[in-house]
Enzyme design. Structure first.
Site, PDB file in Angstrom:
ATOM      1  N   ARG A 204       6.407  24.431 -16.181  1.00 46.82           N
ATOM      2  CA  ARG A 204       6.517  23.924 -17.560  1.00 46.82           C
ATOM      3  C   ARG A 204       7.963  24.043 -18.034  1.00 46.82           C
ATOM      4  O   ARG A 204       8.516  23.131 -18.628  1.00 46.82           O
ATOM      5  CB  ARG A 204       5.620  24.737 -18.497  1.00 46.82           C
ATOM      6  CG  ARG A 204       4.152  24.633 -18.202  1.00 46.82           C
ATOM      7  CD  ARG A 204       3.375  25.369 -19.292  1.00 46.82           C
ATOM      8  NE  ARG A 204       1.981  25.498 -18.943  1.00 46.82           N
ATOM      9  CZ  ARG A 204       1.368  26.663 -18.699  1.00 46.82           C
ATOM     10  NH1 ARG A 204       2.022  27.810 -18.789  1.00 46.82           N
ATOM     11  NH2 ARG A 204       0.089  26.673 -18.393  1.00 46.82           N
ATOM     12  N   PHE A 219      -4.849  15.858 -18.873  1.00 51.15           N
ATOM     13  CA  PHE A 219      -5.578  17.111 -18.629  1.00 51.15           C
ATOM     14  C   PHE A 219      -4.793  18.245 -19.307  1.00 51.15           C
ATOM     15  O   PHE A 219      -4.418  19.230 -18.682  1.00 51.15           O
ATOM     16  CB  PHE A 219      -5.718  17.403 -17.128  1.00 51.15           C
ATOM     17  CG  PHE A 219      -6.340  16.282 -16.324  1.00 51.15           C
ATOM     18  CD1 PHE A 219      -7.716  16.165 -16.218  1.00 51.15           C
ATOM     19  CD2 PHE A 219      -5.541  15.335 -15.675  1.00 51.15           C
ATOM     20  CE1 PHE A 219      -8.289  15.138 -15.460  1.00 51.15           C
ATOM     21  CE2 PHE A 219      -6.104  14.308 -14.923  1.00 51.15           C
ATOM     22  CZ  PHE A 219      -7.477  14.206 -14.811  1.00 51.15           C
ATOM     23  N   ASP A 291      -2.028  17.070 -14.440  1.00 51.67           N
ATOM     24  CA  ASP A 291      -2.408  18.424 -13.985  1.00 51.67           C
ATOM     25  C   ASP A 291      -3.932  18.562 -14.019  1.00 51.67           C
ATOM     26  O   ASP A 291      -4.488  19.310 -14.842  1.00 51.67           O
ATOM     27  CB  ASP A 291      -1.733  19.472 -14.889  1.00 51.67           C
ATOM     28  CG  ASP A 291      -1.995  20.895 -14.410  1.00 51.67           C
ATOM     29  OD1 ASP A 291      -2.353  21.083 -13.228  1.00 51.67           O
ATOM     30  OD2 ASP A 291      -1.843  21.836 -15.223  1.00 51.67           O
ATOM     31  N   CYS A 331      -4.257  21.632  -7.787  1.00 51.04           N
ATOM     32  CA  CYS A 331      -4.624  23.051  -7.608  1.00 51.04           C
ATOM     33  C   CYS A 331      -5.838  23.145  -6.695  1.00 51.04           C
ATOM     34  O   CYS A 331      -6.547  24.145  -6.704  1.00 51.04           O
ATOM     35  CB  CYS A 331      -4.841  23.744  -8.950  1.00 51.04           C
ATOM     36  SG  CYS A 331      -6.092  22.984  -9.973  1.00 51.04           S
TER      37      CYS A 331
HETATM   38  C1  LIG Z   1      -5.683  22.578 -14.735  1.00 53.08           C
HETATM   39  S1  LIG Z   1      -6.186  22.454 -16.381  1.00 53.08           S
HETATM   40  C2  LIG Z   1      -4.733  21.900 -17.168  1.00 53.08           C
HETATM   41  C3  LIG Z   1      -3.795  23.034 -17.589  1.00 53.08           C
HETATM   42  C4  LIG Z   1      -2.683  22.611 -18.499  1.00 53.08           C
HETATM   43  N1  LIG Z   1      -1.851  21.592 -17.928  1.00 53.08           N
HETATM   44  C5  LIG Z   1      -1.839  23.785 -18.932  1.00 53.08           C
HETATM   45  O1  LIG Z   1      -0.609  23.740 -18.716  1.00 53.08           O
HETATM   46  O2  LIG Z   1      -2.368  24.766 -19.461  1.00 53.08           O
HETATM   47  C6  LIG Z   1      -7.213  21.033 -16.358  1.00 53.08           C
HETATM   48  C7  LIG Z   1      -7.825  20.600 -17.689  1.00 53.08           C
HETATM   49  O3  LIG Z   1      -8.448  19.311 -17.473  1.00 53.08           O
HETATM   50  C8  LIG Z   1      -9.583  19.211 -18.324  1.00 53.08           C
HETATM   51  N2  LIG Z   1     -10.417  18.150 -17.745  1.00 53.08           N
HETATM   52  C9  LIG Z   1     -11.240  18.216 -16.677  1.00 53.08           C
HETATM   53  N3  LIG Z   1     -11.734  16.995 -16.373  1.00 53.08           N
HETATM   54  C10 LIG Z   1     -11.215  16.120 -17.272  1.00 53.08           C
HETATM   55  C11 LIG Z   1     -11.315  14.724 -17.471  1.00 53.08           C
HETATM   56  N4  LIG Z   1     -12.053  13.970 -16.657  1.00 53.08           N
HETATM   57  N5  LIG Z   1     -10.623  14.162 -18.488  1.00 53.08           N
HETATM   58  C12 LIG Z   1      -9.866  14.929 -19.303  1.00 53.08           C
HETATM   59  N6  LIG Z   1      -9.716  16.258 -19.158  1.00 53.08           N
HETATM   60  C13 LIG Z   1     -10.376  16.860 -18.167  1.00 53.08           C
HETATM   61  C14 LIG Z   1     -10.187  20.595 -18.323  1.00 53.08           C
HETATM   62  O4  LIG Z   1     -10.965  20.783 -19.488  1.00 53.08           O
HETATM   63  C15 LIG Z   1      -8.918  21.475 -18.273  1.00 53.08           C
HETATM   64  O5  LIG Z   1      -8.546  21.827 -19.581  1.00 53.08           O
END
Ligand SMILES: C[S@@+](CC[C@H](N)C(=O)[O-])C[C@H]1O[C@@H](n2cnc3c(N)ncnc32)[C@H](O)[C@@H]1O
Length: 387
Positions: A204, A219, A291, A331
């Site tokens: 970040r 995401f 992400d 990930c």
């Molecule tokens: C790996 S985390 C992202 C972390 C973030 N970039 C951070 O820096 O804290 C992935 C996120 O994607 C969301 N997510 C999962 N599937 C999704 C979808 N189809 N569309 C949108 N968001 C989604 C989850 O709720 C989660 O918050």
């Protein structure tokens, strides 16, 4: 300690032994700490044993020693020493302090949230030692609160039900932590993982240098990248997240850090649908962060995961403005950095777009990668620039 015989070479570095390699479990019981020898009688190491999991043996020592209270406490001290050294001279108080096998504690994750701790147990061997783990965490860290967030999918494979509870201390509503100069509201009990993704801390930060124009944070979770892009000076960030609670925290975090909420547009949507809509609108972006959550935790799920990345890359490359930056992450344990780059390459070829690689990203060193254990290098990413 009981003995288990396995069909493995004496110089095995990888800390897991799969069930099909166990030649003779003797009278070892599920959850036991055992001494593993190979079929030639050579000593291999001390392992936690669970015959009900295909990851039947997980190494915690190359020496002959039980995993008792003293051994757990000793490992916690060592793990904490490494992090204190890593963050010496900084004001960082929140980070990962225990990362499973990398800290010789298979099945244990511990994150430090300023003066409190959140831990996660993922294996039967560690579950059986839970009381020692709790006592050792108290002794080593003297935390003001201790939360258990053992809700990972891996527990099911170990035959364990999920458990989320406040072990001691007061945890009401979100707490505020500061990570690399940005403040975050964090929901320990309701959030993903233990509440915050510490693994992206330096990625970040690095992205702030490339921030410009209009950005897309796909995401977004609670805004880790959004906040750094705002700090880096982007005019506007579009943040897309499927969970409304996370988006609400993101907005709180924007104001908490003194940024103008008018610079952020949030979309409570599935990213795949959002991207299709954006493509129809003809919009473009100068920075795109991708992400997604892990698309697979299993080796067999790799091709499905790669299809997911391809779908995303095909779409985001069409939304990326000339001169724009794409930060793409995976990930998924079984997707390598090369797999990820190849996925972007295929999309670039199909769309006839030229890109250059600017940076390679990985998890921050509070999640150390264990040599010979590629599964511990789970977060990888690339920063690319489009012509
Ligand atoms: C790996 S985390 C992202 C972390 C973030 N970039 C951070 O820096 O804290 C992935 C996120 O994607 C969301 N997510 C999962 N599937 C999704 C979808 N189809 N569309 C949108 N968001 C989604 C989850 O709720 C989660 O918050």
């Amino acid at each position: 300690m009981k003995r288990v015989i396995a069909k493995v070479p004496p110089d095995i570095l990888h800390p897991w032994i799969y069930s099909k390699r166990v030649a003779d479990p003797g009278d070892a019981q599920p959850g036991d700490d055992v001494l593993v020898y190979n079929t030639r009688g050579e000593f291999i190491g001390s392992y936690l044993y669970n015959p009900n999991s295909i990851l039947t043996l997980r190494r915690y020592s190359r020496r002959q020693e039980p995993l008792d209270f003293i051994a757990i406490k000793d490992r916690l001290y060592r793990a904490y020493e490494l992090r204190k050294y890593l963050f010496r001279g900084t004001s960082e108080t929140s980070y990962r302090v225990v990362f499973g096998e990398s800290d010789a504690l298979p099945g244990l994750i511990v994150d430090k949230y300023d003066k409190g701790l959140v831990f996660q147990i993922t294996t039967l061997g560690m579950e059986k030692r839970r009381e020692w783990v709790v006592k050792a965490l108290e002794d080593v860290f003297q935390p003001e609160f201790l939360v258990e967030k053992s809700d990972s999918s891996g527990r099911r494979e170990e035959g364990l039900p999920p458990r989320t509870e406040v072990v001691f201390g007061t945890v009401e509503g979100p707490l505020t932590i500061e990570v690399e100069g940005i403040r975050y509201r964090v929901h320990l009990l309701e959030g993903n993982k233990t509440g915050f993704f510490f693994d992206q801390r330096y990625n970040r930060l690095r992205l702030t240098r490339w921030a410009k124009g209009r950005a897309l944070d796909l995401f977004s979770y609670t805004g880790g990248f959004t906040l750094h892009l705002l700090k880096g000076g982007v005019k506007k960030v579009f943040a897309v997240e499927i969970n409304l609670n996370h988006l609400n925290l993101l907005k709180e975090n924007v104001t908490l850090n003194g940024f103008d909420l008018n610079r952020v547009v949030t979309f409570h949507k599935d990213v795949f649908h959002f991207l299709d809509e954006m493509l129809l609108s003809g919009e473009s972006f100068d920075v795109i962060v991708l992400d997604p959550p892990a698309f697979t935790h299993k080796r067999g799920g790799k091709s499905g995961a790669l299809r997911g990345y391809r779908l995303l890359h095909d779409r985001v490359l069409r939304l990326l403005a000339p001169g724009g930056f794409l930060a793409t992450f995976s990930c998924s344990m079984h997707v390598s950095d090369r797999d990820l780059l190849e996925s972007v390459e295929r999309s670039a070829r199909a769309l006839k777009r030229q890109l250059v690689v600017i940076e390679r990203f990985q998890q921050s060193p509070d999640h150390p990668i264990l040599l010979g254990f590629p599964e511990s290098e789970y977060l990888k990413g690339w920063l690319l620039r489009a012509y």
